[in-house]
Scaffold this motif. Structure first.
Motif, PDB file in Angstrom:
ATOM      1  N   GLN A 245       0.775  -1.000  -0.054  1.00 54.31           N
ATOM      2  CA  GLN A 245       0.054  -0.022  -0.113  1.00 54.31           C
ATOM      3  C   GLN A 245       1.020   1.229   0.085  1.00 54.31           C
ATOM      4  O   GLN A 245       1.804   1.262   0.731  1.00 54.31           O
ATOM      5  CB  GLN A 245      -0.950  -0.173   1.232  1.00 54.31           C
ATOM      6  N   THR A 246       0.387   2.099  -1.031  1.00 51.94           N
ATOM      7  CA  THR A 246       1.313   3.148  -1.052  1.00 51.94           C
ATOM      8  C   THR A 246       0.890   4.476   0.073  1.00 51.94           C
ATOM      9  O   THR A 246      -0.296   4.564   0.116  1.00 51.94           O
ATOM     10  CB  THR A 246       1.319   3.926  -2.257  1.00 51.94           C
ATOM     11  N   ARG A 247       1.866   4.645   0.997  1.00 47.30           N
ATOM     12  CA  ARG A 247       1.688   5.538   1.934  1.00 47.30           C
ATOM     13  C   ARG A 247       2.079   7.118   1.284  1.00 47.30           C
ATOM     14  O   ARG A 247       1.262   8.264   1.548  1.00 47.30           O
ATOM     15  CB  ARG A 247       2.406   5.449   3.175  1.00 47.30           C
ATOM     16  N   VAL A 248       3.233   7.162   0.812  1.00 46.54           N
ATOM     17  CA  VAL A 248       3.770   8.336   0.004  1.00 46.54           C
ATOM     18  C   VAL A 248       4.585   7.982  -0.997  1.00 46.54           C
ATOM     19  O   VAL A 248       5.213   7.257  -1.195  1.00 46.54           O
ATOM     20  CB  VAL A 248       4.698   9.205   0.860  1.00 46.54           C
ATOM     21  N   ASP A 249       4.003   8.948  -2.016  1.00 39.00           N
ATOM     22  CA  ASP A 249       4.436   8.342  -3.616  1.00 39.00           C
ATOM     23  C   ASP A 249       5.845   9.238  -3.874  1.00 39.00           C
ATOM     24  O   ASP A 249       5.692  10.476  -4.002  1.00 39.00           O
ATOM     25  CB  ASP A 249       3.638   8.717  -4.512  1.00 39.00           C
ATOM     26  N   LEU A 250       6.766   8.597  -3.441  1.00 36.91           N
ATOM     27  CA  LEU A 250       8.039   9.334  -3.855  1.00 36.91           C
ATOM     28  C   LEU A 250       8.938   8.546  -4.807  1.00 36.91           C
ATOM     29  O   LEU A 250       9.478   7.593  -4.571  1.00 36.91           O
ATOM     30  CB  LEU A 250       8.792   9.433  -2.626  1.00 36.91           C
ATOM     31  N   PRO A 251       9.027   8.851  -6.007  1.00 36.33           N
ATOM     32  CA  PRO A 251       9.753   8.436  -7.342  1.00 36.33           C
ATOM     33  C   PRO A 251      11.261   8.117  -6.774  1.00 36.33           C
ATOM     34  O   PRO A 251      11.677   7.261  -7.772  1.00 36.33           O
ATOM     35  CB  PRO A 251       9.334   9.173  -8.350  1.00 36.33           C
ATOM     36  N   GLY A 252      11.765   8.964  -6.180  1.00 36.93           N
ATOM     37  CA  GLY A 252      13.237   8.970  -6.064  1.00 36.93           C
ATOM     38  C   GLY A 252      13.794   7.866  -5.146  1.00 36.93           C
ATOM     39  O   GLY A 252      15.024   7.565  -5.186  1.00 36.93           O
ATOM     40  N   VAL A 253      12.825   7.077  -4.506  1.00 35.44           N
ATOM     41  CA  VAL A 253      13.356   6.168  -3.433  1.00 35.44           C
ATOM     42  C   VAL A 253      13.803   4.819  -4.418  1.00 35.44           C
ATOM     43  O   VAL A 253      13.227   3.985  -4.974  1.00 35.44           O
ATOM     44  CB  VAL A 253      12.168   5.596  -2.533  1.00 35.44           C
ATOM     45  N   GLY A 254      15.305   4.441  -4.331  1.00 36.23           N
ATOM     46  CA  GLY A 254      15.627   3.427  -4.862  1.00 36.23           C
ATOM     47  C   GLY A 254      15.775   3.330  -6.495  1.00 36.23           C
ATOM     48  O   GLY A 254      16.192   2.559  -6.893  1.00 36.23           O
TER      49      GLY A 254
END
Length: 474
Positions: A245-254
């Motif tokens: 489940q997405t809590r925060v959409d942060l494209p930069g993680v990994g």
């Protein structure tokens, strides 16, 4: 009452961060590994055995290129990678300092970063590495003969009595901090946009959820990324494809980490070297000298030719301990780390994507050829019979040399950028200069994850300094 803070990971940055905020918070450090006192290690093992000991490291399946496997092996012990590494200590170059300032703001002003590194160096007992070994002497003479004398870089070391002085010994020991070993964080509990707890699995098989006011991820570039992704913080399409489940959409993680590809240019030694004691050679630091070069072969910071008195880890294993380590310090290619399942401890998909860009392949060709020229110089003649498996025909031909490099490729294990810092307008940034994760209150990252790219020098010094810089903004 002082806030409760859980620091996940007793590595280089985590030890410094925890110690620095201990007077302002109730601090618990969760460490998946164990504590290994120096006297116990030295009684049971040689320094070289400590450097490669599997019980002090994680073993994370990865790929360096499409067809070359690897085992990423960050430290899994109190002190983190500051224990099993080679004790190389060097300040960052100006270009790295400027880029961090742009990404992190005022707290990352170059003078402040230098001050933090100087403090770390004093605490670790950093000093110039001895440069009297015959290989170091020959390397310096050969570099001068090739016209690179002014570019030679004497390195520092934090090795004492055969082992690096660790961040735990320098900062954590004696601090009013609770350290729980054998405790592996599974997920961050996020409620109403705030981190409020940590799910933990203990070595005895028990599990619990620890409530907290703030969580600080210092689990290393892969460990911190794993925790963010497992907790639903990362690229939404990727998370949802694995049932997270997405809590925060942060494209930069990994999505775009960097590291230093390496190649071990090995030689067959003469009797003068073959009879030397390997333990003595690296007892006060395995890396005495480096030669930084540009991608064009002139002095610069794109490449590093490193005197290495302890053979590096490579998949096939070096056949001797004698060689020069060629590192690509400013690679263009970027790697990725992603979940493979919703379970928080499922193996990660780690793909370094080394040499995906032709500019990286060209730069490494330059570095290997420069190393071969140095080894062929008169200064090395008393030490070297010949290069182990690199002939003149291969050195002359780009295609053959590319194939040779691909077959000898390794990694410096200097991973950065799995949760990069950046200004508010940067769509790829995961944290700000204080390590605060976008979109989640009470959650920070303090380790090399936040450096946008791997620096041009080994990151041991800046890894510790990150803990101090983030703690100063707590």
């Amino acid at each position: 009452m002082s806030p409760r803070v859980i620091v996940i990971g007793a590595g280089s940055a985590g030890c410094v961060f925890a110690a620095d905020i201990a007077g302002r918070a109730r601090v618990t450090v969760l460490e998946a590994g164990r504590r290994m006192p120096r006297h116990d290690l030295l009684r049971a093992r040689t320094p070289d055995e400590v450097a490669v000991a599997p019980d002090l490291r994680w073993s994370l399946p990865a790929r360096l290129t499409g067809d070359r496997g690897w085992q990423a092996s960050p430290g899994r012990v109190v002190g983190g990678s500051s224990l099993p590494n080679g004790g190389y200590f060097a300040a960052p170059v100006g270009a790295d300092l400027r880029s961090w300032h742009l990404a992190g703001g005022e707290a990352w002003e170059p003078a402040r970063v230098r001050a933090a590194i100087e403090r770390v160096g004093r605490a670790l007992g950093a000093r110039p590495a001895p440069r009297t070994h015959p290989i170091a002497v020959a390397f310096a003479e050969a570099s001068v003969a090739e016209g690179f004398g002014s570019a030679l870089l004497p390195l520092g070391t934090v090795v004492h009595d055969g082992l690096p002085w660790t961040a735990a010994e320098a900062f954590l020991d004696g601090a009013p901090v609770e350290v729980r070993t054998g405790s592996r964080a599974a997920r961050i509990v996020v409620e109403a946009g705030r981190a409020v707890g940590v799910e933990v699995a203990h070595a005895d098989g028990s599990q619990e959820t620890l409530p907290t006011d703030e969580v600080v991820l210092s689990a290393g570039a892969f460990g911190s990324a794993r925790l963010l992704l497992a907790s639903g913080i990362g690229p939404a399409p990727l998370l949802e494809s694995h049932g997270i489940q997405t809590r925060v959409d942060l494209p930069g993680v990994g999505s775009a980490f960097s590291d230093h590809p390496t190649v071990w240019v090995e030689w067959i030694p003469t009797d003068l070297l073959a009879e030397r004691d390997a333990g003595r050679d690296s007892a006060e630091g395995a890396f005495p000298l480096a030669l930084p070069l540009g991608a064009d072969g002139e002095p610069g910071d794109d490449l590093e030719l490193l005197v290495c008195l302890r053979p590096p880890e490579v998949p096939a294993g070096p056949s001797s301990r004698f060689g020069l380590l060629v590192g690509l310090q400013r690679p263009v290619s970027r790697g990725s780390v992603a979940p493979t399942a919703a379970h928080p401890f499922a193996p990660m998909a780690i793909d370094y994507r080394y040499l995906a860009d032709e500019r990286d392949r060209a730069a490494l060709r330059t570095g290997v050829r420069a190393a071969a020229r140095l080894v062929a110089s008169p200064a090395f003649a008393p030490l070297v019979e010949r290069l182990a498996d690199l002939d003149d025909a291969t050195l002359r031909d780009d295609g053959r040399l590319d194939a040779w490099i691909a077959a000898h490729l390794g990694s410096a294990a200097h991973t950065c950028g799995t949760a990069p810092m950046g200004p508010s307008g940067d769509p790829g940034a995961v944290v700000d200069g204080a390590g605060r994760v976008r979109g989640v209150d009470g959650l920070r990252v303090a380790d090399t994850s936040i450096l946008p790219t791997a620096p041009s020098r080994a990151p041991g010094a800046i890894a510790c300094a990150i803990g101090a810089i983030v703690a100063a903004q707590f």
